[in-house]
Design an enzyme around this catalytic site. Structure first.
Site, PDB file in Angstrom:
ATOM      1  N   LYS A  44       0.830  -1.204   0.000  1.00 31.52           N
ATOM      2  CA  LYS A  44       0.000   0.000   0.000  1.00 31.52           C
ATOM      3  C   LYS A  44       0.870   1.262   0.000  1.00 31.52           C
ATOM      4  O   LYS A  44       2.087   1.185   0.212  1.00 31.52           O
ATOM      5  CB  LYS A  44      -0.922  -0.028   1.220  1.00 31.52           C
ATOM      6  CG  LYS A  44      -1.912  -1.193   1.193  1.00 31.52           C
ATOM      7  CD  LYS A  44      -2.767  -1.199   2.443  1.00 31.52           C
ATOM      8  CE  LYS A  44      -3.780  -2.320   2.429  1.00 31.52           C
ATOM      9  NZ  LYS A  44      -4.644  -2.282   3.633  1.00 31.52           N
ATOM     10  N   PHE A  92     -15.702   4.077   7.091  1.00 33.09           N
ATOM     11  CA  PHE A  92     -14.320   4.412   6.758  1.00 33.09           C
ATOM     12  C   PHE A  92     -14.021   4.299   5.262  1.00 33.09           C
ATOM     13  O   PHE A  92     -12.907   4.601   4.823  1.00 33.09           O
ATOM     14  CB  PHE A  92     -13.345   3.525   7.542  1.00 33.09           C
ATOM     15  CG  PHE A  92     -13.525   2.052   7.304  1.00 33.09           C
ATOM     16  CD1 PHE A  92     -12.975   1.422   6.196  1.00 33.09           C
ATOM     17  CD2 PHE A  92     -14.245   1.282   8.211  1.00 33.09           C
ATOM     18  CE1 PHE A  92     -13.146   0.066   5.980  1.00 33.09           C
ATOM     19  CE2 PHE A  92     -14.420  -0.083   8.010  1.00 33.09           C
ATOM     20  CZ  PHE A  92     -13.869  -0.691   6.884  1.00 33.09           C
ATOM     21  N   ARG A 120      -1.495 -14.845   4.118  1.00 37.77           N
ATOM     22  CA  ARG A 120      -2.292 -14.186   5.163  1.00 37.77           C
ATOM     23  C   ARG A 120      -1.605 -14.317   6.531  1.00 37.77           C
ATOM     24  O   ARG A 120      -1.577 -13.369   7.314  1.00 37.77           O
ATOM     25  CB  ARG A 120      -3.704 -14.771   5.221  1.00 37.77           C
ATOM     26  CG  ARG A 120      -4.535 -14.530   3.981  1.00 37.77           C
ATOM     27  CD  ARG A 120      -4.859 -13.088   3.745  1.00 37.77           C
ATOM     28  NE  ARG A 120      -5.667 -12.568   4.838  1.00 37.77           N
ATOM     29  CZ  ARG A 120      -6.078 -11.322   4.932  1.00 37.77           C
ATOM     30  NH1 ARG A 120      -5.753 -10.442   4.000  1.00 37.77           N
ATOM     31  NH2 ARG A 120      -6.807 -10.921   5.951  1.00 37.77           N
ATOM     32  N   THR A 126      -4.940  -7.423  10.548  1.00 37.97           N
ATOM     33  CA  THR A 126      -5.199  -6.108   9.952  1.00 37.97           C
ATOM     34  C   THR A 126      -4.854  -4.975  10.913  1.00 37.97           C
ATOM     35  O   THR A 126      -4.253  -3.973  10.519  1.00 37.97           O
ATOM     36  CB  THR A 126      -6.682  -5.992   9.539  1.00 37.97           C
ATOM     37  OG1 THR A 126      -6.983  -7.059   8.643  1.00 37.97           O
ATOM     38  CG2 THR A 126      -6.974  -4.666   8.874  1.00 37.97           C
ATOM     39  N   ARG A 137       2.971  -6.947   9.072  1.00 34.86           N
ATOM     40  CA  ARG A 137       2.289  -5.861   9.792  1.00 34.86           C
ATOM     41  C   ARG A 137       2.795  -5.724  11.222  1.00 34.86           C
ATOM     42  O   ARG A 137       2.902  -4.615  11.744  1.00 34.86           O
ATOM     43  CB  ARG A 137       0.785  -6.076   9.770  1.00 34.86           C
ATOM     44  CG  ARG A 137       0.177  -5.841   8.397  1.00 34.86           C
ATOM     45  CD  ARG A 137      -1.299  -6.122   8.401  1.00 34.86           C
ATOM     46  NE  ARG A 137      -1.911  -5.792   7.125  1.00 34.86           N
ATOM     47  CZ  ARG A 137      -3.011  -6.370   6.681  1.00 34.86           C
ATOM     48  NH1 ARG A 137      -3.625  -7.306   7.401  1.00 34.86           N
ATOM     49  NH2 ARG A 137      -3.520  -6.024   5.517  1.00 34.86           N
ATOM     50  N   HIS A 150      -1.640  -5.576   1.559  1.00 35.37           N
ATOM     51  CA  HIS A 150      -2.889  -6.322   1.353  1.00 35.37           C
ATOM     52  C   HIS A 150      -2.524  -7.680   0.775  1.00 35.37           C
ATOM     53  O   HIS A 150      -1.606  -7.792  -0.033  1.00 35.37           O
ATOM     54  CB  HIS A 150      -3.809  -5.601   0.362  1.00 35.37           C
ATOM     55  CG  HIS A 150      -4.901  -6.483  -0.152  1.00 35.37           C
ATOM     56  ND1 HIS A 150      -6.061  -6.709   0.555  1.00 35.37           N
ATOM     57  CD2 HIS A 150      -4.988  -7.244  -1.278  1.00 35.37           C
ATOM     58  CE1 HIS A 150      -6.823  -7.556  -0.131  1.00 35.37           C
ATOM     59  NE2 HIS A 150      -6.195  -7.892  -1.245  1.00 35.37           N
TER      60      HIS A 150
END
Length: 186
Positions: A44, A92, A120, A126, A137, A150
């Site tokens: 991203k 959002f 994943r 997330t 992450r 993502h």
């Protein structure tokens, strides 16, 4: 949020649990080989801005997956609207579309056995406060709305997303010639 120990234990349970046993061990020689899958992974705008693209690629390559498509683009709103169509009614959503169109995205297609589920697990939760250390992450995300990466959440979702982001001519079928250090069968 949970303690660091709890998050590490949760990641270990995810990677070592019966459902994800294939993350760590090969199938027996008498069993069928893992099916090859493809998944969409996108770094991203915050990940691109923070120069994390190479780190992400390295993690997927070290895992033994094969990069079959990659491009950097300023994501058109039409692609983003279709990609996030299930979130259109969320409060959002406008901020998400604004963020995803605020800078370049690096979209990639990775191929390998069980790549959808493994990717994943590799990217983590997330919410960065819930993402285990050692996940992308967990190591690099600073906020739930700026969470670096993502990855498709299902085989069907991966197919839909790949068709949305890539033309078939942009995906390459190439043989690695057996020159890999993957723990997966060739």
């Amino acid at each position: 949020m949970g303690s660091l120990f709890g998050r590490v234990a949760a990641l270990r349970a995810l990677l070592c649990g019966p459902r994800f046993q294939c993350l760590l061990v090969r199938p027996s020689s008498g069993g069928p080989p893992w099916p090859q899958e493809r998944t969409l992974v996108a770094v991203k705008p915050d990940g691109v801005q923070r120069r994390l693209v190479g780190t992400v690629i390295q993690r997927f390559e070290r895992r033994g997956f094969k990069l079959v498509g990659m491009k950097m683009l300023q994501a058109p709103e039409s692609i983003l609207a279709e990609h996030y169509r299930d979130l259109q009614r969320k409060p959002f959503y406008p901020a998400l579309i604004s963020y995803m169109s605020s800078g370049p995205v690096v979209a990639m297609v990775w191929e390998g056995p069980n790549v959808v589920h493994i990717s994943r697990a590799m990217i983590g939760h997330t919410d960065s406060t819930e993402a285990a250390p050692g996940t992308i992450r967990g190591d690099f995300s600073v906020h739930i709305s700026r969470n670096v990466i993502h990855a498709s959440d299902s085989v069907d979702g991966a197919q839909r997303e790949i068709e949305l982001w890539f033309q078939s001519s942009e995906l390459l079928n190439w043989a690695d010639g057996g020159h890999h250090s993957s723990c997966y069968p060739a």
